[in-house]
Design a protein around this motif. Structure first.
Motif, PDB file in Angstrom:
ATOM      1  N   GLY A   1       0.797  -1.216   0.000  1.00  0.00           N
ATOM      2  CA  GLY A   1       0.000   0.000   0.000  1.00  0.00           C
ATOM      3  C   GLY A   1       0.833   1.271   0.000  1.00  0.00           C
ATOM      4  N   GLU A   2       0.125   2.391   0.214  1.00  0.00           N
ATOM      5  CA  GLU A   2       0.770   3.697   0.215  1.00  0.00           C
ATOM      6  C   GLU A   2       0.929   4.209   1.637  1.00  0.00           C
ATOM      7  N   VAL A   3       2.008   4.951   1.864  1.00  0.00           N
ATOM      8  CA  VAL A   3       2.253   5.557   3.167  1.00  0.00           C
ATOM      9  C   VAL A   3       3.127   6.783   2.947  1.00  0.00           C
ATOM     10  N   THR A   4       2.950   7.779   3.813  1.00  0.00           N
ATOM     11  CA  THR A   4       3.723   9.017   3.680  1.00  0.00           C
ATOM     12  C   THR A   4       5.073   8.844   4.373  1.00  0.00           C
ATOM     13  N   VAL A   5       6.159   8.820   3.568  1.00  0.00           N
ATOM     14  CA  VAL A   5       7.516   8.586   4.097  1.00  0.00           C
ATOM     15  C   VAL A   5       8.506   9.467   3.332  1.00  0.00           C
ATOM     16  N   ILE A   6       9.799   9.354   3.736  1.00  0.00           N
ATOM     17  CA  ILE A   6      10.889   9.966   2.970  1.00  0.00           C
ATOM     18  C   ILE A   6      11.311   8.892   1.963  1.00  0.00           C
ATOM     19  N   PRO A   7      10.970   9.027   0.709  1.00  0.00           N
ATOM     20  CA  PRO A   7      11.089   7.911  -0.244  1.00  0.00           C
ATOM     21  C   PRO A   7      12.485   7.297  -0.315  1.00  0.00           C
ATOM     22  N   PHE A   8      13.535   8.108  -0.515  1.00  0.00           N
ATOM     23  CA  PHE A   8      14.864   7.520  -0.731  1.00  0.00           C
ATOM     24  C   PHE A   8      15.365   6.827   0.540  1.00  0.00           C
ATOM     25  N   GLN A   9      14.944   7.357   1.735  1.00  0.00           N
ATOM     26  CA  GLN A   9      15.362   6.704   2.968  1.00  0.00           C
ATOM     27  C   GLN A   9      14.654   5.360   3.128  1.00  0.00           C
ATOM     28  N   PHE A  10      13.345   5.299   2.810  1.00  0.00           N
ATOM     29  CA  PHE A  10      12.638   4.037   2.956  1.00  0.00           C
ATOM     30  C   PHE A  10      13.147   3.008   1.953  1.00  0.00           C
ATOM     31  N   ARG A  11      13.644   3.486   0.799  1.00  0.00           N
ATOM     32  CA  ARG A  11      14.263   2.554  -0.172  1.00  0.00           C
ATOM     33  C   ARG A  11      15.530   1.970   0.424  1.00  0.00           C
ATOM     34  N   GLN A  12      16.316   2.835   1.091  1.00  0.00           N
ATOM     35  CA  GLN A  12      17.541   2.374   1.739  1.00  0.00           C
ATOM     36  C   GLN A  12      17.198   1.365   2.837  1.00  0.00           C
ATOM     37  N   LEU A  13      16.073   1.626   3.585  1.00  0.00           N
ATOM     38  CA  LEU A  13      15.661   0.730   4.667  1.00  0.00           C
ATOM     39  C   LEU A  13      15.363  -0.665   4.122  1.00  0.00           C
ATOM     40  N   LEU A  14      14.538  -0.766   3.075  1.00  0.00           N
ATOM     41  CA  LEU A  14      14.202  -2.065   2.509  1.00  0.00           C
ATOM     42  C   LEU A  14      15.427  -2.728   1.889  1.00  0.00           C
ATOM     43  N   HIS A  15      16.299  -1.925   1.276  1.00  0.00           N
ATOM     44  CA  HIS A  15      17.519  -2.447   0.652  1.00  0.00           C
ATOM     45  C   HIS A  15      18.388  -3.118   1.708  1.00  0.00           C
ATOM     46  N   ASN A  16      18.587  -2.468   2.853  1.00  0.00           N
ATOM     47  CA  ASN A  16      19.442  -3.031   3.892  1.00  0.00           C
ATOM     48  C   ASN A  16      18.833  -4.280   4.505  1.00  0.00           C
ATOM     49  N   LEU A  17      17.477  -4.266   4.780  1.00  0.00           N
ATOM     50  CA  LEU A  17      16.848  -5.424   5.410  1.00  0.00           C
ATOM     51  C   LEU A  17      16.831  -6.629   4.479  1.00  0.00           C
ATOM     52  N   ILE A  18      16.470  -6.423   3.199  1.00  0.00           N
ATOM     53  CA  ILE A  18      16.471  -7.547   2.242  1.00  0.00           C
ATOM     54  C   ILE A  18      17.898  -8.034   2.009  1.00  0.00           C
ATOM     55  N   GLY A  19      18.855  -7.087   1.912  1.00  0.00           N
ATOM     56  CA  GLY A  19      20.268  -7.465   1.719  1.00  0.00           C
ATOM     57  C   GLY A  19      20.768  -8.306   2.877  1.00  0.00           C
ATOM     58  N   ASN A  20      20.412  -7.909   4.111  1.00  0.00           N
ATOM     59  CA  ASN A  20      20.817  -8.691   5.287  1.00  0.00           C
ATOM     60  C   ASN A  20      20.248 -10.104   5.224  1.00  0.00           C
ATOM     61  N   SER A  21      18.965 -10.200   4.872  1.00  0.00           N
ATOM     62  CA  SER A  21      18.326 -11.518   4.826  1.00  0.00           C
ATOM     63  C   SER A  21      18.998 -12.421   3.802  1.00  0.00           C
ATOM     64  N   LEU A  22      19.389 -11.857   2.633  1.00  0.00           N
ATOM     65  CA  LEU A  22      20.085 -12.657   1.618  1.00  0.00           C
ATOM     66  C   LEU A  22      21.497 -13.006   2.078  1.00  0.00           C
ATOM     67  N   LYS A  23      22.149 -12.052   2.784  1.00  0.00           N
ATOM     68  CA  LYS A  23      23.531 -12.275   3.212  1.00  0.00           C
ATOM     69  C   LYS A  23      23.607 -13.357   4.288  1.00  0.00           C
ATOM     70  N   PHE A  24      22.695 -13.265   5.286  1.00  0.00           N
ATOM     71  CA  PHE A  24      22.768 -14.175   6.428  1.00  0.00           C
ATOM     72  C   PHE A  24      21.828 -15.370   6.254  1.00  0.00           C
ATOM     73  N   SER A  25      21.806 -15.957   5.054  1.00  0.00           N
ATOM     74  CA  SER A  25      20.989 -17.133   4.790  1.00  0.00           C
ATOM     75  C   SER A  25      21.763 -18.399   5.145  1.00  0.00           C
ATOM     76  N   LYS A  26      21.020 -19.481   5.299  1.00  0.00           N
ATOM     77  CA  LYS A  26      21.645 -20.783   5.590  1.00  0.00           C
ATOM     78  C   LYS A  26      22.239 -21.362   4.317  1.00  0.00           C
ATOM     79  N   LYS A  27      23.382 -22.054   4.466  1.00  0.00           N
ATOM     80  CA  LYS A  27      24.072 -22.607   3.299  1.00  0.00           C
ATOM     81  C   LYS A  27      23.272 -23.728   2.630  1.00  0.00           C
ATOM     82  N   ASP A  28      22.538 -24.491   3.405  1.00  0.00           N
ATOM     83  CA  ASP A  28      21.845 -25.658   2.861  1.00  0.00           C
ATOM     84  C   ASP A  28      20.351 -25.401   2.621  1.00  0.00           C
ATOM     85  N   GLU A  29      19.918 -24.152   2.634  1.00  0.00           N
ATOM     86  CA  GLU A  29      18.487 -23.846   2.480  1.00  0.00           C
ATOM     87  C   GLU A  29      18.308 -22.545   1.708  1.00  0.00           C
ATOM     88  N   ALA A  30      17.430 -22.584   0.703  1.00  0.00           N
ATOM     89  CA  ALA A  30      17.201 -21.392  -0.109  1.00  0.00           C
ATOM     90  C   ALA A  30      16.569 -20.293   0.748  1.00  0.00           C
TER      91      ALA A  30
END
Length: 806
Positions: free
Chosen positions: A678-707
């Protein structure tokens, strides 16, 4: 006694002569020479009127009346002794009824009207049942304030007696069909213009005089058209025949709505001297109430009985010659017996508390004189419990003044008496508590007259109680504060608002010290002020401390302004450092990386294996330093960048961020699933950075034997309904949740994970600087939100973000 001639007594008939001859010096009103002009003028009108008039004058309500009123007093009664007598002394038998009416007129300055009112008076040597139609009107003195009440009256006893008689010997009440004085109007000419109309007719029409006078009747009262009245008026106007209607149904306006109304009216032709008809005289009487009452007469007794039971009032009817007693069922229960009990008057008298029996005897003697029977006393029930009752009744006499019947009511007032006792005890406790308080406590009546001070008032002022007059308490207030004190107090008394005022009181040592006084009105259930309770507190020390504190605050503010300037300069230096970090520091790194790369490209014969190892380490270190500088710059910009909030579609941002990681997602077979965010009133480029860091962390700290599996969901919840404490519970919060199935972390790191440079894993296992989640937290704080992390080792991680909506 000297004879005094006064013009306003002239042509006054018998009463004018009596007034002229009376020794007024011996009455509360004093000599005639000192009578105000307003009284003289009123008496002149009264004495020269042929209509019965009575005047109550002054604080003592002195009685005056004219010749037309004289017959109403009968023989062997109040005339002429009541002339010049106080109202309460002259009319003891009806004073309980008429005194409130007099007070109402004197207080509100408006006239009252009563029709066929039952008011028994003493005349012809006995109390007689008399009915009156009368009006009470204010008489103003020279200051324009009501000083007396003029009574214009007409005895309607015979008329009322004809209308209704006592219907049975059981509990029945006289039903009177009130015949009000007639409403009247004059309609002129063939279009029936309203020429004259009195107030009673205006009340029937619900119109003001200017709305109807000189207007055709059906133009002034359009709701009266098409009801057959046009034909009736036309016949009277053309033939001169009188038309009489009894309880005619007419649709008229009542409180803005057209409703059924029952009217008695007469139309008479108005004839000139030559016999020609020039108009119509209409006389009317609204009998809607009587008609409706008559329709309900069949169930009147049943409703009266039910009303008595609901109100817990018992009724009784006593035949005095035989002592036969008829009473409602609940009378037995009030006296502690079963409803079916058969009780005699003597049985009930035996239950009267011995100490109170004299009250009954006194009440009965008074009733024989006034016909009004009332008392309050204690009774002893069969179980020996004590209760309180209140009895009201009336004695009826025959033509020889022999008492025949008593009718009345009884109520159990035990709870009321208990409340009174509790109230008295509460007042005693209040005074005891007030006297033990260091604060000065005081009370006043509803008009603002102080009537109580606690001991602290006397102790503070150093005066004995008798030295402080409750009407002169301003003596202890500083002279310069007294006028403002009085004005503020009277404003509170008149408005009912709290009294809050700061003024100076003289202490026992003669020093004036600042006090804060606060009083609150105590009101009943209807909002009427009953009394005021106030306190006064010495705040001189507090005022001195506040002044000292304000000086210190002023000095501290000046110091803070200096510190603020220093902080601005430091921010400028930090911005300069950020520029150096982004440009001057990264430039040498690029050169190190370039030359190290070139060295690595040289022929293997010219570079030893050990040198290649060193070169690799140089490249890795340079790359790590570059990443660290970029992350620091991101964190710095997150803290200082312009915060422009824009209504943003987070689904689009999530798509963009997912696209940025497409290669990594493809390599690891990762799945990034997100519901419509949905839509929400935010600082767009900062919220992009927020999602980028959280998704990046999740991909980085994944298990070796599990997708990797990453799920992003969102919802809106009222702040007060959230499981966590938020700053704005009254606002709607946008709640974003990011969950993965990665390696997770121990729960003890739920808070530390957001600290700068905080790493939970070694550099050899996972690359990074430990700044990514610190950036995420800073972005959430920029949105005045809250972020929470939840995880267990090996079971993935969840990040919950709560952003208040603007």
């Amino acid at each position: 006694m000297a004879y005094i001639d006064h013009d306003f007594f002239s042509k006054g008939g018998e009463m004018g002569a009596l007034m002229r001859a009376k020794d007024w010096d011996q009455t509360p009103i004093g000599p005639v020479e000192k009578w105000p002009q307003s009284l003289r003028t009123t008496l002149g009108i009264l004495l020269n009127s042929k209509f019965p008039m009575f005047l109550f004058w002054g604080e003592e309500l002195i009685c005056f009346y004219n010749d037309a009123y004289r017959p109403s007093l009968g023989k062997d009664g109040k005339h002429p002794s009541i002339l010049g007598q106080k109202g309460e002394e002259g009319w003891p038998e009806i004073w309980d009824f008429i005194k409130p009416l007099i007070d109402q007129v004197l207080t509100e300055g408006e006239a009252t009207w009563h029709e066929d009112q039952y008011l028994p008076i003493y005349r012809n040597g006995k109390i007689e049942d008399v009915y009156w139609t009368f009006s009470y009107s204010p008489v103003n003195d020279e200051s324009g304030k009501p000083a007396g009440v003029l009574v214009i009256c007409n005895e309607t006893t015979e008329k009322v007696k004809i209308v209704k008689e006592l219907e049975s010997s059981t509990i029945r009440y006289r039903n009177n069909l009130l015949q009000t004085p007639s409403a009247m109007c004059v309609l002129r000419d063939s279009d029936y213009k309203v020429e004259i109309v009195n107030n009673l007719m205006l009340e029937i029409w619900e119109r003001n005089e200017h709305e109807v006078v000189n207007k055709p009747i059906f133009e002034a009262l359009p709701e009266a058209t098409n009801q057959g009245l046009e034909e009736i008026l036309l016949n009277v106007y053309t033939t001169g025949e009188r038309f009489t209607a009894s309880e005619r149904l007419v649709r008229l306006t009542r409180k803005g709505e057209i409703v059924d109304t029952y009217i008695n009216f007469v139309y008479d032709a108005l004839k000139e001297h030559d016999g020609t008809i020039s108009g119509i005289v209409a006389v009317a009487n609204d009998v809607t109430a009587q008609v409706e009452a008559r329709k309900k007469v069949e169930d009147a007794e049943e409703r009266a009985r039910l009303a008595g039971e609901i109100a817990e009032i018992a009724t009784w009817d006593l035949d005095l010659p035989t002592q036969a007693l008829i009473y409602s069922e609940n009378l037995a229960t009030i006296f502690g017996h079963d409803k079916s009990s058969k009780l005699l008057r003597t049985d009930l008298h035996k239950q009267i508390h011995p100490d109170d029996f004299h009250i009954l005897q006194k009440a009965y003697k008074m009733a024989l004189q006034t016909s009004v029977y009332k008392y309050e006393s204690r009774i002893i029930k069969p179980d020996n419990s004590i209760a309180w009752i209140r009895a009201h009744g009336k004695i009826f006499f025959d033509e020889n003044s022999t008492p025949l019947k008593m009718i009345g009511t009884v109520m159990d007032i035990t709870d009321e008496k208990n409340r009174q006792q509790i109230l008295m005890k509460s007042e005693e406790k209040f005074r005891l508590l007030a006297d033990s308080m260091p604060q000065q406590v005081w009370t006043s009546d509803a008009l603002g007259n102080l009537n109580y001070f606690n001991k602290s008032v006397y102790a503070y002022a150093g005066l004995a109680p008798e030295a402080v007059d409750k009407n002169d308490w301003l003596k202890i207030v500083h002279p310069d504060d007294r006028e403002a004190n009085i004005n503020a107090w009277m404003e509170a008394v008149n408005s009912g608002n709290d009294f809050l005022f700061e003024h100076r009181f003289r202490r026992h040592d003669g020093q004036y010290r600042l006090q804060q006084s606060h009083a609150t009105a105590q009101k009943d259930e209807d909002g009427n002020i009953q009394m005021w309770v106030g306190t006064s507190t010495d705040i001189q020390d507090q005022k001195d401390f506040t002044d000292h504190l304000e000086r210190e605050v002023s000095e501290r503010t000046a110091q803070l302004e200096i510190k603020n300037k220093d902080l601005i300069n430091m921010n400028i230096e930090l911005q300069s450092f950020a520029y150096i970090s982004s440009h001057d520091l990264q430039e040498p790194l690029r050169k190190i990386q370039t030359f190290a790369s070139r060295l690595a490209d040289l022929d293997e014969q010219n570079i030893s294996a050990k040198a290649k190892t060193y070169l690799n380490r140089i490249e890795v270190s340079a790359k790590r330093m570059q990443t660290l500088i970029q992350d620091l710059l991101t964190y710095s910009r997150t803290n200082s960048a312009d915060r422009v909030f824009v209504k943003t579609n987070l689904d689009e941002i999530a798509e963009e961020v997912t696209s940025d990681f497409s290669e990594r997602i493809e390599e690891t077979n990762a799945v990034v699933h997100f519901d419509p965010l949905g839509e929400v009133t935010v600082i767009p480029f900062q919220f992009r950075q927020l999602l980028h860091n959280l998704i990046g962390n999740s991909l980085k700290f994944s298990k070796k034997d599990e997708a990797p599996y990453i799920e992003i969901t969102a919802k809106r919840v009222l702040g007060s309904k959230l499981d966590i404490k938020v700053n704005y519970p009254e606002k709607i919060y946008y709640c974003l949740k990011v969950t993965d199935n990665g390696i997770g972390f121990d729960a003890e790191y739920n808070e530390r994970i957001f600290e700068v440079f905080q790493r939970l894993n070694t550099e050899n296992e996972f690359s990074g600087t430990g700044i990514g989640l610190a950036i995420v937290k800073k972005i959430v704080e920029n949105h005045k939100g809250i972020i929470k992390a939840h995880s267990e080792k090996g079971k993935g991680a969840t990040f919950e973000i709560y952003i208040p909506e603007l």
